[in-house]
Design an enzyme around this catalytic site. Sequence first.
Site, short mmCIF file in Angstrom:
data_model
loop_
_atom_site.label_atom_id
_atom_site.label_comp_id
_atom_site.label_asym_id
_atom_site.label_seq_id
_atom_site.Cartn_x
_atom_site.Cartn_y
_atom_site.Cartn_z
N GLY A 223 0.69 -1.12 -0.23
CA GLY A 223 -0.10 0.07 -0.14
C GLY A 223 0.69 0.96 -0.09
O GLY A 223 1.96 1.15 0.44
N GLY A 225 0.68 5.78 1.40
CA GLY A 225 -0.47 6.63 2.01
C GLY A 225 -0.54 8.09 1.12
O GLY A 225 1.29 8.38 0.58
N SER A 226 -0.17 8.62 1.96
CA SER A 226 -0.35 10.44 1.88
C SER A 226 1.65 10.52 1.82
O SER A 226 1.90 11.09 1.34
CB SER A 226 -0.69 10.95 3.69
OG SER A 226 -2.43 11.00 2.60
N PHE A 227 1.88 10.06 2.83
CA PHE A 227 3.29 10.28 3.20
C PHE A 227 4.24 9.04 3.71
O PHE A 227 5.50 9.11 3.61
CB PHE A 227 3.65 11.25 4.70
CG PHE A 227 3.00 12.33 4.99
CD1 PHE A 227 3.46 13.10 3.80
CD2 PHE A 227 1.63 12.24 5.72
CE1 PHE A 227 2.03 14.44 4.30
CE2 PHE A 227 1.14 13.18 5.90
CZ PHE A 227 0.81 14.55 5.79
N GLY A 228 4.07 8.27 2.61
CA GLY A 228 4.97 6.63 1.99
C GLY A 228 4.63 5.57 2.36
O GLY A 228 2.80 5.81 1.36
N SER A 229 5.45 4.13 2.21
CA SER A 229 4.36 3.51 1.32
C SER A 229 4.70 2.04 2.28
O SER A 229 5.51 2.45 3.60
CB SER A 229 5.72 2.73 0.32
OG SER A 229 5.64 3.30 -0.75
N VAL A 230 3.67 0.92 2.68
CA VAL A 230 4.03 0.39 3.47
C VAL A 230 4.05 -1.84 2.84
O VAL A 230 3.72 -1.78 1.64
CB VAL A 230 2.22 0.27 4.30
CG1 VAL A 230 1.91 -1.10 5.24
CG2 VAL A 230 2.23 1.48 4.79
N ASP A 355 -8.88 11.52 8.97
CA ASP A 355 -8.02 11.46 8.09
C ASP A 355 -8.89 9.68 7.95
O ASP A 355 -8.24 8.59 7.35
CB ASP A 355 -7.22 10.79 7.66
CG ASP A 355 -6.68 10.52 6.34
OD1 ASP A 355 -7.55 10.63 5.25
OD2 ASP A 355 -5.31 10.15 5.33
#
Length: 535
Positions: A223, A225-230, A355
């Site tokens: 995944g 997101g707004s500020f990074g990756s998972v 959010d």
Amino acid sequence: MGLSSLSIYADFSMNNLTGELPVEIGNLKYLGELHLSGNKLSGKIPSSLGSCTSLEYLYMGDNMFTGPIPSTLSSLRGIKKLNLSHNRLSDQIPDFLEDLNLTSLDLSFNNFRGNLPTRGVFANTSATSVLGNEKLCGGLPEYRLPKCKSTGRSTNGRVRNASIYTVSGILAIAFMLSLLCFLWHRKYRKTVASSSSKDRFLKVSYQDLLKATDGFSSANLIGTGSFGSVFKGVLALDQTTIAVKVLNLDRHGASKSFIKECEALRNIRHRNLVKVLTACSGTDYQGNDFKALVYEFMVNGSLDEWLHPRVGTSAEREVIPRQLGLLQRVNIATDVACALDYLHHQCETPMVHCDLKPSNVLIDGEMTGHVGDFGLVRFMPGATGELISELTSSIGVKGSLGYIAPEYGEGAEVSTHGDVYSYGILMLEMFTGKRPTDDMFRDGLNLHLFAKAAFPERVLQIIDPVLLRESHDEDDGRDIRRTQRSHDRFLKIQECLVSIVEIGLVCSSEVPIGRMSMRDVAAALQAIRKKLTGS
């Protein structure tokens, strides 16, 4: 004629009665039904209430009663229904409640702690509600409470003292060993993360996370997101499967998001919040700053993936279609409501998530919902505060398109009402199957208005077709009695869907003050769940 002469029914509910309940309540020895709900009564429940031995129905919910349930209530041998919900009662739930002939027991949203009994009315999970008591443990699996830690009770004072000394000695030894391990590891690790959990000090370095995720490979990317990756990973030390959120520090606000999320997750714990295992802050092999958060891995992904599956993207998805049934959706909606109620009203420092959306609701192996991603969280200035004015003007309100409360666009202050709006949109999306950003929503039409136009007579026309197929599957048309049962079941489902859409509409109301509180939402969904399961 005095109050003591009342012998059938007394209803003092939904008034503004204040102060403590007088001990003279015990004089109502012949009263069969007493309603005190919806007032502002406070103090302890008087022990004299146990003298009302003819009581069959006792409703004391939605007040401000404190302290334990008095032991004298064990004298109410004829009691059938007892409602003590939405108070501030504490201590352990007394065992004598198991022995009463209760057909309904509501202890939800109090401060009870300890082991939940399992016999008597507690064996009937559809007749008993203990929702919103965060310190409860044990009980039947259906209550979905954490396991209790062994307390080792003893009535012998010397045994207790010996146990204390033994435990203290063990803790001292453990501390010394931990200190030695820390000093040893310090020689070989420059980047060490400090755990945000109070009971587990997991320490990982950049090298550990690099190895766990196979070099942050795209194959392990689950995944963004707004500020990074998972990324999905497996720690070499104990083979624990983890989710690693790597911050993109080139993105403006990412470092602030990291700090916010660490602050938010440091002191909160709830079964419906994603559990953070640790944080890592250091440098990578190129000397660049590196920041990451390590979470417990949620095997069933996000709610968004279940509501909007990507058909044909993998062989697994083609074999196993990701579809949520009605009861599963109600359960997950309840999980999210409980998480928000905790954030807004029950944790030590209340906060606003800011959010909430399906991709930030993760699902574990038991299909339990967990709210995650606290990168935009706002802390409440006080335990009773509702607004956060100083944050709004300086950094602005951020969130996700379609889920942001309309008042934020007009410069309103951050409040819990904003989370409730996002939740209302999420609810409507869960049960209609339509995203708020769907192409059909244009020229002034949005998901709220779409649902409102169909409410209540045409609600079935907007419901996700998957749910309607589920309700019809039971009817094979071969047996009249079976057909009748299926029809009755369909009517019950229809009533529940109308109630669910109503909750979504009220929560996503244009006017903030007209929205429900998350505590009321959780209680309403609990009632819907009981109706669906046949209670």
